[in-house]
Motif scaffolding. Structure first.
Motif, short mmCIF file in Angstrom:
data_model
loop_
_atom_site.label_atom_id
_atom_site.label_comp_id
_atom_site.label_asym_id
_atom_site.label_seq_id
_atom_site.Cartn_x
_atom_site.Cartn_y
_atom_site.Cartn_z
N GLN A 128 -6.57 -0.58 -2.76
CA GLN A 128 -6.35 -1.72 -1.87
C GLN A 128 -4.86 -1.85 -1.52
O GLN A 128 -4.51 -2.10 -0.36
N THR A 129 -4.00 -1.67 -2.52
CA THR A 129 -2.56 -1.77 -2.28
C THR A 129 -2.09 -0.64 -1.36
O THR A 129 -1.27 -0.86 -0.46
N ARG A 130 -2.63 0.54 -1.58
CA ARG A 130 -2.24 1.68 -0.72
C ARG A 130 -2.73 1.47 0.71
O ARG A 130 -2.04 1.81 1.68
N ASN A 143 1.70 -0.21 -8.80
CA ASN A 143 0.27 -0.08 -9.11
C ASN A 143 -0.31 1.08 -8.31
O ASN A 143 -1.09 0.88 -7.38
N ALA A 193 -3.15 -1.41 2.19
CA ALA A 193 -2.27 -2.43 2.77
C ALA A 193 -0.95 -1.82 3.23
O ALA A 193 -0.40 -2.18 4.28
N ALA A 194 -0.43 -0.87 2.45
CA ALA A 194 0.82 -0.20 2.84
C ALA A 194 0.62 0.61 4.11
O ALA A 194 1.44 0.56 5.03
N GLN A 236 5.35 -3.33 0.72
CA GLN A 236 4.05 -2.79 0.29
C GLN A 236 4.22 -1.48 -0.47
O GLN A 236 3.50 -1.21 -1.44
N LEU A 246 5.02 -2.26 -3.94
CA LEU A 246 3.82 -2.69 -4.68
C LEU A 246 2.98 -1.48 -5.08
O LEU A 246 2.39 -1.45 -6.16
N VAL A 247 2.92 -0.48 -4.21
CA VAL A 247 2.21 0.75 -4.55
C VAL A 247 2.85 1.42 -5.74
O VAL A 247 2.17 1.91 -6.66
N ASN A 249 -4.22 1.72 -7.33
CA ASN A 249 -4.99 0.69 -6.64
C ASN A 249 -5.16 1.06 -5.17
O ASN A 249 -4.20 1.03 -4.40
#
Length: 219
Positions: A29-31, A24, A33-34, A17, A20-21, A27
């Protein structure tokens, strides 16, 4: 990532995750999720850092992610303090995080459950000096939640587990009946019965409930 989740390899999920951060960074949502992955990996300090990074994003301002992040941050700040040596715990820090989250999300069952956890935690509420007082206060808070969330099966499930962990089996059974009357899923009902039986160390009943749930699950 999904395979790692299924294997409960949350430290590895969290590392993915974070990658992915990096791809992007704007974002929220990605943060989020991390941060959630680091929380599941039992690394609340790492989760706190990532939630604070999310809250500094311009794209989080005025969005639902801001409220969700502040609520999650309250829980993680509590977890950080709960694991510190007794003399280093800062409960005022937790209360400040909760207050900040309530400004964003006034009605949050997650914060209500956190208040019950604080009531149970020795030293977090100086007026509660004995285990009996802490347990009574936590039960009071859970019972106050129940009428406000009596149509939400997910919250009711958490209340049932909370009651059982506090030794209030009659309350847990009452909430279980509410869940069974509202949920249309035989699997959800069976899993709830199994979890309560497991908490009661009733292995046979837990196994029977799980077998019943598996037999009623769609192919």
């Amino acid at each position: 990532g999904e395979l790692l989740r299924q294997l409960n390899q949350w430290d590895q999920v969290a590392a993915v995750q974070d990658q992915l951060v990096a791809l992007n960074p704007m974002n929220p949502q990605t943060r989020f999720a991390a941060a959630s992955a680091w929380s599941r990996a039992n690394q609340p300090e790492a989760a706190v850092r990532r939630l604070n990074d999310l809250l500094r994003l311009d794209s989080a301002a005025g969005s639902d992610w801001k409220g969700a992040a502040k609520v999650a941050l309250s829980r993680e700040v509590y977890r950080v303090n709960a694991t510190r040596p007794e003399g280093e715990r800062n409960w005022s820090e937790v209360d400040a995080a909760i207050s900040d989250a309530r400004d964003e999300v006034p009605a949050s069952w997650q914060l209500e459950l956190l208040e019950a956890d604080l009531a149970l935690t020795a030293g977090a509420r100086p007026s509660l000096t004995t285990e009996e007082q802490r347990r009574a206060r936590a039960l009071e808070l859970l019972r106050a939640m129940e009428p406000q969330h009596d149509a939400d099966v997910d919250v009711l499930a958490k209340l049932a587990i909370g009651y059982e962990r506090l030794g209030a089996s009659a309350d847990a059974d009452r909430v279980l009946k509410l869940i069974e009357s509202q949920s249309k899923s035989p699997v959800v009902k069976s899993l709830m019965r199994a979890e309560l039986a497991q908490l009661r160390q009733d292995v046979a009943s837990a196994r029977n409930a799980l077998e019943s749930g598996l037999s009623s699950a769609p192919p």
